[in-house]
Design a protein around this motif. Structure first.
Motif, PDB file in Angstrom:
ATOM      1  N   LYS A  22       0.841  -1.210   0.000  1.00 16.41           N
ATOM      2  CA  LYS A  22       0.000   0.000   0.000  1.00 16.41           C
ATOM      3  C   LYS A  22       0.872   1.255   0.000  1.00 16.41           C
ATOM      4  O   LYS A  22       0.617   2.202  -0.742  1.00 16.41           O
ATOM      5  CB  LYS A  22      -0.930  -0.004   1.203  1.00 16.41           C
ATOM      6  CG  LYS A  22      -1.876   1.167   1.237  1.00 16.41           C
ATOM      7  CD  LYS A  22      -2.836   1.074   2.407  1.00 16.41           C
ATOM      8  CE  LYS A  22      -3.746   2.287   2.425  1.00 16.41           C
ATOM      9  NZ  LYS A  22      -4.664   2.254   3.561  1.00 16.41           N
ATOM     10  N   THR A  23       1.909   1.263   0.817  1.00 11.33           N
ATOM     11  CA  THR A  23       2.842   2.395   0.857  1.00 11.33           C
ATOM     12  C   THR A  23       3.465   2.605  -0.524  1.00 11.33           C
ATOM     13  O   THR A  23       3.554   3.728  -1.009  1.00 11.33           O
ATOM     14  CB  THR A  23       3.939   2.156   1.913  1.00 11.33           C
ATOM     15  OG1 THR A  23       3.327   2.097   3.205  1.00 11.33           O
ATOM     16  CG2 THR A  23       4.982   3.259   1.899  1.00 11.33           C
ATOM     17  N   GLY A  24       3.876   1.521  -1.151  1.00  9.38           N
ATOM     18  CA  GLY A  24       4.467   1.606  -2.481  1.00  9.38           C
ATOM     19  C   GLY A  24       3.480   2.091  -3.525  1.00  9.38           C
ATOM     20  O   GLY A  24       3.809   2.939  -4.356  1.00  9.38           O
ATOM     21  N   PHE A  25       2.252   1.586  -3.478  1.00  8.40           N
ATOM     22  CA  PHE A  25       1.227   2.020  -4.435  1.00  8.40           C
ATOM     23  C   PHE A  25       0.973   3.519  -4.320  1.00  8.40           C
ATOM     24  O   PHE A  25       0.799   4.210  -5.325  1.00  8.40           O
ATOM     25  CB  PHE A  25      -0.088   1.270  -4.223  1.00  8.40           C
ATOM     26  CG  PHE A  25      -0.029  -0.206  -4.517  1.00  8.40           C
ATOM     27  CD1 PHE A  25       0.841  -0.743  -5.463  1.00  8.40           C
ATOM     28  CD2 PHE A  25      -0.857  -1.082  -3.835  1.00  8.40           C
ATOM     29  CE1 PHE A  25       0.884  -2.102  -5.727  1.00  8.40           C
ATOM     30  CE2 PHE A  25      -0.824  -2.440  -4.094  1.00  8.40           C
ATOM     31  CZ  PHE A  25       0.043  -2.949  -5.026  1.00  8.40           C
ATOM     32  N   MET A  26       0.947   4.016  -3.104  1.00 14.47           N
ATOM     33  CA  MET A  26       0.689   5.446  -2.880  1.00 14.47           C
ATOM     34  C   MET A  26       1.817   6.313  -3.438  1.00 14.47           C
ATOM     35  O   MET A  26       1.587   7.458  -3.828  1.00 14.47           O
ATOM     36  CB  MET A  26       0.490   5.726  -1.387  1.00 14.47           C
ATOM     37  CG  MET A  26      -0.704   4.997  -0.778  1.00 14.47           C
ATOM     38  SD  MET A  26      -2.287   5.461  -1.495  1.00 14.47           S
ATOM     39  CE  MET A  26      -2.438   7.114  -0.900  1.00 14.47           C
ATOM     40  N   ALA A  27       3.029   5.782  -3.487  1.00  8.21           N
ATOM     41  CA  ALA A  27       4.184   6.554  -3.965  1.00  8.21           C
ATOM     42  C   ALA A  27       4.437   6.378  -5.458  1.00  8.21           C
ATOM     43  O   ALA A  27       5.221   7.126  -6.044  1.00  8.21           O
ATOM     44  CB  ALA A  27       5.435   6.140  -3.187  1.00  8.21           C
ATOM     45  N   ALA A  28       3.777   5.413  -6.074  1.00  6.89           N
ATOM     46  CA  ALA A  28       4.037   5.092  -7.480  1.00  6.89           C
ATOM     47  C   ALA A  28       3.521   6.178  -8.418  1.00  6.89           C
ATOM     48  O   ALA A  28       2.467   6.762  -8.183  1.00  6.89           O
ATOM     49  CB  ALA A  28       3.384   3.754  -7.833  1.00  6.89           C
ATOM     50  N   SER A  29       4.281   6.417  -9.476  1.00  7.46           N
ATOM     51  CA  SER A  29       3.880   7.417 -10.465  1.00  7.46           C
ATOM     52  C   SER A  29       3.706   6.814 -11.857  1.00  7.46           C
ATOM     53  O   SER A  29       3.404   7.524 -12.802  1.00  7.46           O
ATOM     54  CB  SER A  29       4.916   8.542 -10.526  1.00  7.46           C
ATOM     55  OG  SER A  29       6.134   8.059 -11.065  1.00  7.46           O
ATOM     56  N   GLY A  30       3.884   5.506 -11.981  1.00  8.60           N
ATOM     57  CA  GLY A  30       3.842   4.866 -13.286  1.00  8.60           C
ATOM     58  C   GLY A  30       2.443   4.740 -13.866  1.00  8.60           C
ATOM     59  O   GLY A  30       1.445   4.727 -13.136  1.00  8.60           O
ATOM     60  N   LYS A  31       2.398   4.632 -15.164  1.00  9.67           N
ATOM     61  CA  LYS A  31       1.140   4.383 -15.860  1.00  9.67           C
ATOM     62  C   LYS A  31       0.612   2.999 -15.458  1.00  9.67           C
ATOM     63  O   LYS A  31      -0.585   2.796 -15.311  1.00  9.67           O
ATOM     64  CB  LYS A  31       1.379   4.451 -17.374  1.00  9.67           C
ATOM     65  CG  LYS A  31       0.165   4.213 -18.218  1.00  9.67           C
ATOM     66  CD  LYS A  31       0.493   4.378 -19.707  1.00  9.67           C
ATOM     67  CE  LYS A  31      -0.726   4.102 -20.575  1.00  9.67           C
ATOM     68  NZ  LYS A  31      -0.395   4.202 -22.012  1.00  9.67           N
TER      69      LYS A  31
END
Length: 103
Positions: free
Chosen positions: A74-83
């Motif tokens: 969840k932490t990673g998903f919130m920080a992700a900027s990829g398409k």
């Protein structure tokens, strides 16, 4: 914005972390890639190793207390900027080359 963000949850993966990051970068060298390493309060040298790997396309995030793999993702998903967003386990459970097929 990156084409692909891969979240790598990390918990006590000092033996494998550098290897999977290098393998992922090599396998996806032609992809606009963002790696997000989320250390879930490892008790070994995982965070130290992750921080040494941090660069333009590698982000390192850290939980101050162990919250489990779901929270790390969840932490990673919130920080992700990829398409597109994917998961790459640090223990090499998934082959990074499979992301080429998905893309």
């Amino acid at each position: 914005m990156a084409e692909l963000s891969l979240i790598i949850p990390v918990y006590n993966e000092e033996k494998f972390l550098e290897q999977i990051v290098q393998k992922t970068l090599s396998s996806l060298k032609d992809v606009d890639l963002e790696l997000i390493l989320v250390d879930d309060c490892s008790t070994d040298r995982s965070l130290e190793i992750a921080q040494k790997l941090e660069c333009n396309n590698i982000k390192v995030l850290h939980h101050k207390e162990n919250q489990g793999k779901g929270a790390a993702l969840k932490t990673g998903f919130m920080a992700a900027s990829g398409k597109y967003i994917g998961i790459q386990d640090a223990d090499d459970e998934y082959d990074p080359n499979d992301y080429l097929k998905l893309l």
